[in-house]
Scaffold this active site. Structure first.
Site, mmCIF file in Angstrom:
data_model
loop_
_atom_site.group_PDB
_atom_site.id
_atom_site.type_symbol
_atom_site.label_atom_id
_atom_site.label_comp_id
_atom_site.label_asym_id
_atom_site.label_seq_id
_atom_site.Cartn_x
_atom_site.Cartn_y
_atom_site.Cartn_z
ATOM 1 N N GLU A 1 0.856 -1.192 0.000
ATOM 2 C CA GLU A 1 0.000 0.000 0.000
ATOM 3 C C GLU A 1 0.888 1.235 0.000
ATOM 4 O O GLU A 1 2.016 1.199 0.511
ATOM 5 C CB GLU A 1 -0.902 -0.007 1.243
ATOM 6 N N ASN B 1 -6.654 1.456 2.906
ATOM 7 C CA ASN B 1 -7.335 2.737 3.154
ATOM 8 C C ASN B 1 -6.934 3.795 2.134
ATOM 9 O O ASN B 1 -7.735 4.652 1.758
ATOM 10 C CB ASN B 1 -7.027 3.237 4.564
ATOM 11 N N GLU C 1 -12.647 -2.061 2.752
ATOM 12 C CA GLU C 1 -13.174 -1.816 4.106
ATOM 13 C C GLU C 1 -14.246 -0.721 4.141
ATOM 14 O O GLU C 1 -14.198 0.184 4.977
ATOM 15 C CB GLU C 1 -12.029 -1.491 5.065
ATOM 16 N N GLU D 1 -6.253 -9.189 3.806
ATOM 17 C CA GLU D 1 -5.435 -8.501 4.822
ATOM 18 C C GLU D 1 -5.431 -9.370 6.064
ATOM 19 O O GLU D 1 -6.481 -9.695 6.607
ATOM 20 C CB GLU D 1 -5.986 -7.118 5.171
ATOM 21 N N GLN E 1 1.731 -6.183 5.674
ATOM 22 C CA GLN E 1 2.089 -5.987 4.281
ATOM 23 C C GLN E 1 3.427 -6.649 3.998
ATOM 24 O O GLN E 1 3.864 -7.475 4.789
ATOM 25 C CB GLN E 1 2.097 -4.496 3.966
#
Length: 505
Positions: A31, A76, A177, A296, A353
């Site tokens: 990310e 996000n 999410e 995740e 991650q």
């Protein structure tokens, strides 16, 4: 061996098939967050970096793990991301306020750069689209840019940007999410379901060959779980192929026995989502089975306090940099074992991650890349956990923890690789003070002999690795025997074990 020795038994048989293991359960995640990209995979001027600025030492470690698929660019981050900012001449790209993590996004790395890196490390990409601040139009345009051969506005723009051939990205996440109040553009279940369905419908018109992941709950602790899955899948079931699951665990109370039992919660999470999917399947009279993408998952809690002290609006600050200890590696192994036991429904999973940000790989600016403790269970399952997952028949002593009862000391999974004529037994001894005698019945694997027994063990559950010293690393265990169709061994207290058997010609 005394009468008081803890004993467990396991039966392995080729007939007890769960499913073929989809190699994508060993996926990961990059990310635009912290030092995952800037200072992680990408560091222009580093001695190992290539002409695009990507670190060669990081590439080597990613290749060692054999990561088959990598989720990108969030997370996000994606819910406020304009993908157009990350394509075209780098010097013309805008710098943006990145609201999810309150940093500056310089957009030096975007879609084409990341796709080039992923190809170099040998990974497919699971691309996420922004369903927070954007929607159908941006998603279909991005897909056209990435996958259409040419002759249209967006595909020709890609070619003008120097990428002649389409990226052919197969797997796409419909947002991230979207149930979370922290998410930019949070949606109700009905709002998300409608938007995701219409977005997926448009994307399939652009490229019918893609597969789509519908957003599930952000965790099993969400107050709307599992109603979120039931409502959203009412809309997305016909257009999606997978529903996502996210889960992180921590040991804030320093209760190691309870911490190592948290895979019991993971088990419950998977079973609940599976049951919800099958309820919607029955309700819709559908012939399609919905699969699970655990895109995740990890341990995440060490860095929570330090993250509150980071100044906002900088590029690539050290966010979410958990320094993992030995007990974290044990839980990671247990979570991977759980995925293997659910190989019939869990078809993709992304350790979140990959570099620096809650990651198995860490880097120093201008310096070395090194392996955290969690690197090893991930490496071993990715390397030896490919084939058919078999149901182990286990008899193990159990314990009760703060939040869980009847927790087996032995946590195990079996993978049979018929092509290589190998059987791998993954086994964890959760007992914190005693070794566990394990006797495995492998008479169904005639002619198989012991190849090796890899053990990850440390006397200190809180031991960590650093750039200078690797305190927690695997070793070859001794004393393991395979004789007359039985494997016998002593599993060290609090240990991760990989017992490999192969046929002798």
């Amino acid at each position: 061996m005394s009468a008081d020795t803890l004993r467990a038994t396991l039966i392995a048989d080729k007939s007890f098939v769960i499913a073929e293991v989809d190699k994508r359960i060993y996926g990961s995640f990059i990310e635009h967050l912290g030092r995952a990209v800037y200072g992680g995979i990408y560091e222009p001027g580093h001695p190992s970096s290539n002409s695009l600025g990507f670190r060669g030492d990081v590439k080597s470690l990613v290749q060692e793990l054999g990561v088959p698929i990598i989720r990108y660019p969030g997370g996000n981050f994606v819910s406020g991301y304009n993908w157009e900012d990350g394509v075209g001449p780098v010097e013309q790209r805008p710098k943006r306020l990145e609201l999810a993590w309150r940093t500056i996004e310089p957009n030096e790395v975007g879609t084409n750069e990341f796709m080039s890196w992923a190809k170099e490390v040998g990974s497919e990409v699971m691309m996420a689209v922004n369903l927070g601040t954007r929607g159908i139009d941006a998603a279909r345009n991005l897909l056209e840019y990435c996958n259409h051969p040419g002759g249209t506005y967006w595909s020709d723009l890609r070619r003008n940007h120097g990428v002649e051939q389409p990226h052919k990205i197969r797997t796409w996440c419909l947002g991230n999410e979207m149930d979370g109040p922290w998410q930019i553009g949070q949606k109700t279940a009905a709002e998300y379901g409608r938007l995701a369905y219409e977005t997926g419908k448009a994307m399939r018109l652009v490229d019918p060959e893609i597969e789509l992941v519908s957003c599930g709950s952000s965790s099993s602790a969400m107050p709307t779980f599992p109603e979120w899955e039931a409502v959203t899948l009412e809309h997305t079931y016909d257009v999606a192929d997978y529903v996502s699951l996210h889960q992180y665990y921590g040991n804030r109370d320093n209760d190691s026995a309870n911490f190592l039992a948290r895979s019991m919660d993971l088990e419950h999470f998977i079973r609940t989502v599976t049951a919800t999917c099958d309820y919607i399947k029955a309700k819709k009279r559908s012939k399609k089975t919905m699969y699970l993408s655990f895109d995740e998952w990890n341990v995440w809690y060490h860095s929570n306090e330090s993250d509150t002290k980071i100044e906002p609006w900088t590029v690539g600050p050290p966010q979410l940099e958990d320094h993992y200890n030995f007990e974290d590696a044990l839980l990671i192994g247990s979570m991977l074992i759980t995925f293997l036991r659910h190989a019939d429904r869990v078809k993709m999973a992304c350790l979140a991650q990959l570099v620096n940000v809650i990651a198995p790989i860490m880097t120093e600016a201008g310096g070395a890349a090194w392996k955290q403790t969690i690197f090893y269970p991930y490496l071993h399952t990715s390397k030896y956990g490919r084939g058919v997952s078999l149901q182990p028949i286990v008899n193990s002593p159990k314990y009760d923890a703060q939040d869980y009862t009847d927790v087996p000391y032995l946590d195990s999974a079996l993978v049979y690789n018929e092509e290589a004529d190998e059987l791998t037994i993954f086994a964890i001894n959760r007992h914190l003070e005693e070794a566990l005698h394990l006797k495995c019945d492998v008479r169904g694997f005639e002619g198989y002999r012991l190849i090796e027994h890899i053990e990850l063990h440390h006397e200190d559950l809180k031991a960590v690795n650093t750039a200078k010293e690797e305190h927690v690393k695997p070793r070859q265990a001794t004393g393991t025997e395979c004789k007359d169709g039985f494997v016998e061994t002593m599993l060290s207290k609090a240990s991760w074990n990989v017992i490999r058997l192969g046929k002798v010609n």
